[in-house]
Structure formats: C-alpha cells, structure tokens
Write a protein that holds these residues in place. Structure first.
Motif, PDB file in Angstrom:
ATOM      1  N   TYR A  43       0.840  -1.195   0.000  1.00 42.93           N
ATOM      2  CA  TYR A  43       0.000   0.000   0.000  1.00 42.93           C
ATOM      3  C   TYR A  43       0.877   1.246   0.000  1.00 42.93           C
ATOM      4  CZ  TYR A  43      -3.862  -3.033   1.420  1.00 42.93           C
ATOM      5  OH  TYR A  43      -4.810  -4.018   1.472  1.00 42.93           O
ATOM      6  N   ASN A  44       0.312   2.328  -0.506  1.00 43.73           N
ATOM      7  CA  ASN A  44       0.925   3.642  -0.379  1.00 43.73           C
ATOM      8  C   ASN A  44       0.244   4.257   0.852  1.00 43.73           C
ATOM      9  OD1 ASN A  44       1.363   6.433  -0.594  1.00 43.73           O
ATOM     10  ND2 ASN A  44       1.544   6.323  -2.819  1.00 43.73           N
ATOM     11  N   ALA A  45       0.967   4.340   1.965  1.00 41.20           N
ATOM     12  CA  ALA A  45       0.313   4.632   3.244  1.00 41.20           C
ATOM     13  C   ALA A  45       0.873   5.879   3.925  1.00 41.20           C
ATOM     14  CB  ALA A  45       0.466   3.432   4.171  1.00 41.20           C
ATOM     15  N   ALA A  46       0.141   6.315   4.945  1.00 42.26           N
ATOM     16  CA  ALA A  46       0.623   7.406   5.806  1.00 42.26           C
ATOM     17  C   ALA A  46       0.365   7.009   7.251  1.00 42.26           C
ATOM     18  CB  ALA A  46      -0.091   8.714   5.484  1.00 42.26           C
ATOM     19  N   ALA A  47       1.427   7.043   8.051  1.00 36.46           N
ATOM     20  CA  ALA A  47       1.316   6.684   9.456  1.00 36.46           C
ATOM     21  C   ALA A  47       1.115   7.954  10.286  1.00 36.46           C
ATOM     22  CB  ALA A  47       2.582   5.975   9.915  1.00 36.46           C
ATOM     23  N   VAL A  48       0.281   7.833  11.326  1.00 33.55           N
ATOM     24  CA  VAL A  48       0.067   8.944  12.249  1.00 33.55           C
ATOM     25  C   VAL A  48       0.584   8.512  13.619  1.00 33.55           C
ATOM     26  CG1 VAL A  48      -1.614  10.527  13.256  1.00 33.55           C
ATOM     27  CG2 VAL A  48      -2.037   9.544  10.975  1.00 33.55           C
ATOM     28  N   VAL A  49       1.560   9.254  14.131  1.00 34.47           N
ATOM     29  CA  VAL A  49       2.199   8.908  15.396  1.00 34.47           C
ATOM     30  C   VAL A  49       1.879  10.010  16.414  1.00 34.47           C
ATOM     31  CG1 VAL A  49       4.460   8.603  16.480  1.00 34.47           C
ATOM     32  CG2 VAL A  49       4.018   7.596  14.235  1.00 34.47           C
ATOM     33  N   ASP A  50       1.508   9.612  17.633  1.00 35.30           N
ATOM     34  CA  ASP A  50       1.113  10.613  18.637  1.00 35.30           C
ATOM     35  C   ASP A  50       2.335  11.123  19.414  1.00 35.30           C
ATOM     36  OD1 ASP A  50       1.749   8.815  20.658  1.00 35.30           O
ATOM     37  OD2 ASP A  50      -0.319   8.440  21.271  1.00 35.30           O
ATOM     38  N   PRO A  51       2.135  12.111  20.301  1.00 34.46           N
ATOM     39  CA  PRO A  51       3.285  12.698  20.997  1.00 34.46           C
ATOM     40  C   PRO A  51       4.111  11.695  21.810  1.00 34.46           C
ATOM     41  CG  PRO A  51       1.350  14.105  21.245  1.00 34.46           C
ATOM     42  CD  PRO A  51       0.880  12.853  20.580  1.00 34.46           C
ATOM     43  N   LYS A  52       3.510  10.563  22.179  1.00 31.74           N
ATOM     44  CA  LYS A  52       4.276   9.555  22.933  1.00 31.74           C
ATOM     45  C   LYS A  52       5.043   8.619  22.015  1.00 31.74           C
ATOM     46  CE  LYS A  52       1.187   9.222  26.915  1.00 31.74           C
ATOM     47  NZ  LYS A  52      -0.207   9.401  26.443  1.00 31.74           N
ATOM     48  N   GLY A  53       4.835   8.761  20.713  1.00 29.70           N
ATOM     49  CA  GLY A  53       5.529   7.881  19.775  1.00 29.70           C
ATOM     50  C   GLY A  53       4.723   6.631  19.427  1.00 29.70           C
ATOM     51  N   GLN A  54       3.431   6.637  19.738  1.00 32.41           N
ATOM     52  CA  GLN A  54       2.577   5.488  19.409  1.00 32.41           C
ATOM     53  C   GLN A  54       1.900   5.701  18.063  1.00 32.41           C
ATOM     54  OE1 GLN A  54       2.066   2.712  21.487  1.00 32.41           O
ATOM     55  NE2 GLN A  54       3.778   3.648  22.583  1.00 32.41           N
ATOM     56  N   LEU A  55       1.837   4.621  17.287  1.00 37.89           N
ATOM     57  CA  LEU A  55       1.081   4.676  16.037  1.00 37.89           C
ATOM     58  C   LEU A  55      -0.410   4.748  16.389  1.00 37.89           C
ATOM     59  CD1 LEU A  55       1.274   4.222  12.846  1.00 37.89           C
ATOM     60  CD2 LEU A  55       0.628   1.868  13.370  1.00 37.89           C
ATOM     61  N   VAL A  56      -1.089   5.818  15.952  1.00 36.72           N
ATOM     62  CA  VAL A  56      -2.511   5.928  16.295  1.00 36.72           C
ATOM     63  C   VAL A  56      -3.431   5.742  15.095  1.00 36.72           C
ATOM     64  CG1 VAL A  56      -2.304   7.225  18.433  1.00 36.72           C
ATOM     65  CG2 VAL A  56      -2.360   8.470  16.261  1.00 36.72           C
ATOM     66  N   PHE A  57      -2.884   5.854  13.889  1.00 35.16           N
ATOM     67  CA  PHE A  57      -3.697   5.602  12.697  1.00 35.16           C
ATOM     68  C   PHE A  57      -2.770   5.317  11.531  1.00 35.16           C
ATOM     69  CE2 PHE A  57      -6.666   6.638   9.196  1.00 35.16           C
ATOM     70  CZ  PHE A  57      -7.753   5.881   9.615  1.00 35.16           C
ATOM     71  N   ASN A  58      -3.256   4.486  10.614  1.00 34.67           N
ATOM     72  CA  ASN A  58      -2.510   4.222   9.389  1.00 34.67           C
ATOM     73  C   ASN A  58      -3.497   4.324   8.241  1.00 34.67           C
ATOM     74  OD1 ASN A  58      -0.118   3.275   7.911  1.00 34.67           O
ATOM     75  ND2 ASN A  58      -1.325   1.414   7.552  1.00 34.67           N
ATOM     76  N   TYR A  59      -3.286   5.286   7.365  1.00 33.61           N
ATOM     77  CA  TYR A  59      -4.201   5.476   6.238  1.00 33.61           C
ATOM     78  C   TYR A  59      -3.544   4.964   4.958  1.00 33.61           C
ATOM     79  CZ  TYR A  59      -6.791   7.553   2.448  1.00 33.61           C
ATOM     80  OH  TYR A  59      -7.491   7.708   1.275  1.00 33.61           O
ATOM     81  N   ARG A  60      -4.324   4.290   4.134  1.00 27.16           N
ATOM     82  CA  ARG A  60      -3.812   3.807   2.846  1.00 27.16           C
ATOM     83  C   ARG A  60      -4.480   4.577   1.720  1.00 27.16           C
ATOM     84  NH1 ARG A  60      -4.639  -2.301   5.160  1.00 27.16           N
ATOM     85  NH2 ARG A  60      -2.639  -2.394   6.247  1.00 27.16           N
ATOM     86  N   LYS A  61      -3.658   4.952   0.739  1.00 27.55           N
ATOM     87  CA  LYS A  61      -4.160   5.731  -0.405  1.00 27.55           C
ATOM     88  C   LYS A  61      -5.316   4.992  -1.077  1.00 27.55           C
ATOM     89  CE  LYS A  61      -1.828   8.134  -4.307  1.00 27.55           C
ATOM     90  NZ  LYS A  61      -0.505   8.261  -4.949  1.00 27.55           N
TER      91      LYS A  61
END
Ligand code: GLN
Length: 410
Positions: A111-129
C-alpha cells in the motif's frame, strides 16, 4: 432524552509541513538532511502541534516494480519512516504524519500509506491511499479497501471555551494522499470532487495531505508520445541549468518559513508561465489553484443559490450515491459548509526523479472559513472563503509553520 446545549470552542493549532526531495536509494541521506532542517526549525519556532511529511517522504516515489520497492516496504510501526516520526513526535511533543510504502504482515500486500504517530511515539492511525496514480500501479499497490476515512485526533491544550478556559479538543481528521484529491483514475466526473465531498459530508475539521504531486513540466507517466517526452526532458534540463540546480533538483538549500507575516502571494494563476520550472522559491500558483479547485465544495460560490432543489435531487438521490452534497450544495441548503471551518495542510515533495518527473513543492496551509463573501467567489486562491496561511516555494526543501485559529462546535 435531555438536550445538551452546544458550546463553541476557539481552537489554535500550530501546523508544520515539511517539504523534502527524497531520491530513491538515499534514505540515510534524506534522514540526515531532515534532521538538519528540523534542528534549524527548532531554533526558530515554538514547537508545533502536528508535523506533516510528504507522500513516500524518505524513499522517493518513482518505483517501477514490486521487486524494486520491496526493500523499502515496512509494516506501519517498524522501519525508518516510523522511527523518524517517533523521534519527531517526541522532540516536539506533537503528532507526526509521514507517507511511506507499506507491506502488510498478514498477506504481503503493498500500500501507499501514511502513518500517524502521537506525541508519545505510538502509532494511532494508518491510512492507505484510496485513489492510485499510474506510478503506484506499476509496483502493484493496492487500493485502500475502506476508501476515505476519518479518525479522531485529540489535542490537549489547544482550545478555549467562552470563559477563556483551556480545554482539550478532539478534531475529526482525515488524510488524502495526492491522487486521492484527483478524480478517480482521472475518469470520474471532475465535479464529483470525491475527496472534498466526502470530507464535507463527514464534517471533517482537519484535512492532511501528504503528496508527491507533479509539476506540469514533467514528462508525464503513461505518455508514449516520444516527441513530447523528448521535448519535456530537454526543457527540464534547461530549467535546471538556468536555476543552478542538479538534474535531481535542489537539496539542502532550506527554506524556513515560520514567520506569521510572510507575504502571501495571491494570484489567479501563472497561466502564461505554467510550464516554467523557475523561481524555485515561489509557489507554483497553477497547482495551488488547482488544489483549491478540487476543494470547490469548501469554497463560497454565489451561483449555488440558483441551483434548483429539483436539479440537486437528481445528482443527490438519497441512498443511491455515496454522497449527501454536490459541489457543496445539499438538497436542503445552498452550501453545507456555511459558517463552518476546516483546516487543510498540504505537504508536497519537491525535486526531480529520473530527470523527467518534476515535483511541484508549494506545500501550504489553508483555512476554509465558511464565509459568504459576496462578489469574491472565483474558483481559486482569490476566493475570500479560503485563507492562504502560507506556502513554500516549488523547488527547495523547507518547513512552513503557521498557527491557525478556527472555531468548532461541541
Ligand atoms: N494527480 C497527481 C499528479 O498529477 C497524482 C500524483 C500522485 O498520486 N503522487 O501529480
């Protein structure tokens, strides 16, 4: 059922967009320049609430086969892009959004994706194109099976209530990766504005776009007219000579745009100059205007008032199409976005790949203000219902940072 009165919150969000020129095979060098740039930024700005990187921010974009891209693919919470996002989030205590090529653990899908990381460094969302460009299809990219999505992002100290008390606020957020802004496969009707319509219908408040959007000088993928391609290659080469940048574009000449008062150039378009890859420190206004045109549902348009409910009920026949509005109009009102607001952050890459794909840079931060500004309703950046908070130039790496104030109802 008791009815709860709605409250208005004044939100202030500090957004930073990072514009990079990543070359394929040079992940380490790109990371090194990114930190050089971020460190300069850190010395010149208060910490942002969210940092947005481009599509395929570290890997480069023009991959031509599954085998070629595989060494760069990772699952969402592993690998150089995720590591960088974690460090950025921890450095600034912010959210970080970064585009990267994803390979799933379960079924090896790409996938062509975008990761969203929160201030603590946790992955909170992963969106795929969702909507793929020809180049994505070359390496076997899959479409996001869920299509466009929204997700909540909570900001701890960014809102004030009517009494001036600080409140936490959760914003309805969405991500669009580059081609997501275009008509599906360039074939859907232009005025469907699928991504913008989705966000209008969902009442998204924060729209984040990691991009690798092309400048019109590019020798476009899929063009098999040899003469066109040869001419484009020649023009690109001449432009690079004239602008004193190598054939893969500018790197390391950073543009730091963190001043609130930086001048914002409003122009209908650079039509006469559309093909020129010149003035690399200025945004490519033909692309800026095009992006805003793709957000037409969010712009005030006088003529919506003349659209008849009968005509609208034909293009929005309830329950049959996946939309509740058409170019911003609903069956019950002229403009669904009236008196609302939304923020758009576009992080587009810059630079050139294979001496033929020129990326348009011009990353920007925009606020749609939902105001009916009679007499100022052109379908471009001069429309008073969109506030251009700032843009980077088309050709250099850099960071743009702005405070954006807007109101939400809770
Ligand atoms: N429509 C975009 C363009 O023409 C698509 C590119 C992309 O998805 N990276 O640049």
């Amino acid at each position: 059922m008791s009815s709860v009165a709605s409250t208005k919150l004044a939100v202030n969000l500090r957004i930073a967009v990072v514009q990079l020129n990543p070359q394929i095979g040079q992940v380490k060098q790109t990371i090194a320049r990114t930190w050089e740039l971020l460190n300069k930024f850190k010395q010149n700005s208060k910490p942002p609430d969210i940092v947005v990187f481009p599509e395929f921010a570290l890997t480069g974009y023009n991959f031509h086969s599954r085998d070629q891209i595989l060494p760069y693919c990772t699952v969402a919470n592993v690998g150089p892009s995720y590591d960088l996002a974690c460090k950025v989030s921890q450095t600034f205590q912010c959210y970080t959004v970064i585009g990267y090529p994803e390979k799933t653990m379960e079924d090896d899908r790409l996938y062509n994706a975008a990761a969203v990381v929160d201030p603590k460094g946790q992955l909170v969302f992963n969106y795929r194109k969702s909507f793929l460009y020809e180049t994505d299809e070359e390496w076997g990219c899959n479409e996001n099976p869920r299509g466009f999505q929204t997700f909540p992002l909570t900001f701890k100290n960014n809102a004030r209530d009517a009494n001036g008390n600080l409140q936490e606020v959760t914003l309805k957020t969405s991500i669009g990766i580059c081609m997501d802004l275009s008509p599906y496969k360039f074939k859907a009707p232009f005025h469907d504005c699928e991504f913008a319509t989705y966000n209008l219908d969902q009442a998204t408040e924060l729209i984040i776009c990691p991009m690798a959007w092309l400048h019109s000088i590019s020798a476009i993928a899929g063009n098999d007219n040899e003469n066109d391609v040869r001419l484009a290659l020649h023009t690109i080469e001449r432009s690079c000579e004239r602008e004193h940048v190598p054939l893969d574009g500018s790197r390391g000449q950073f543009e730091l745009n963190v001043s609130e008062n930086a001048t914002i150039r409003l122009s209908r378009s650079d039509e006469g100059n559309r093909m020129a890859y010149a003035e690399l420190d200025k945004p490519d206004m033909s692309n800026v205007n095009y992006w805003l045109l793709r957000f037409l549902p969010f712009l005030f348009l006088q003529e919506r008032k003349e659209w008849s409910p009968q005509a609208l009920s034909k293009v929005i026949p309830d329950g049959r199409l996946p939309r509740n509005s058409y170019i911003g109009a609903t069956r019950s009102g002229h403009w669904a976005f009236k008196n609302r607001s939304a923020v758009l952050a576009i992080a587009n890459r810059c630079g050139i790949e294979e001496a033929k794909t020129v990326f348009a840079g011009s990353s920007g931060i925009y606020k749609f203000n939902g105001k009916e500004c009679e007499g100022h309703d052109a379908m471009d950046s001069t429309n008073n219902s969109v506030e251009l908070r700032g843009n980077l130039g088309k050709g250099h790496e850099g960071i743009l940072c702005r405070d954006v104030q807007f109101q939400v109802v809770r």
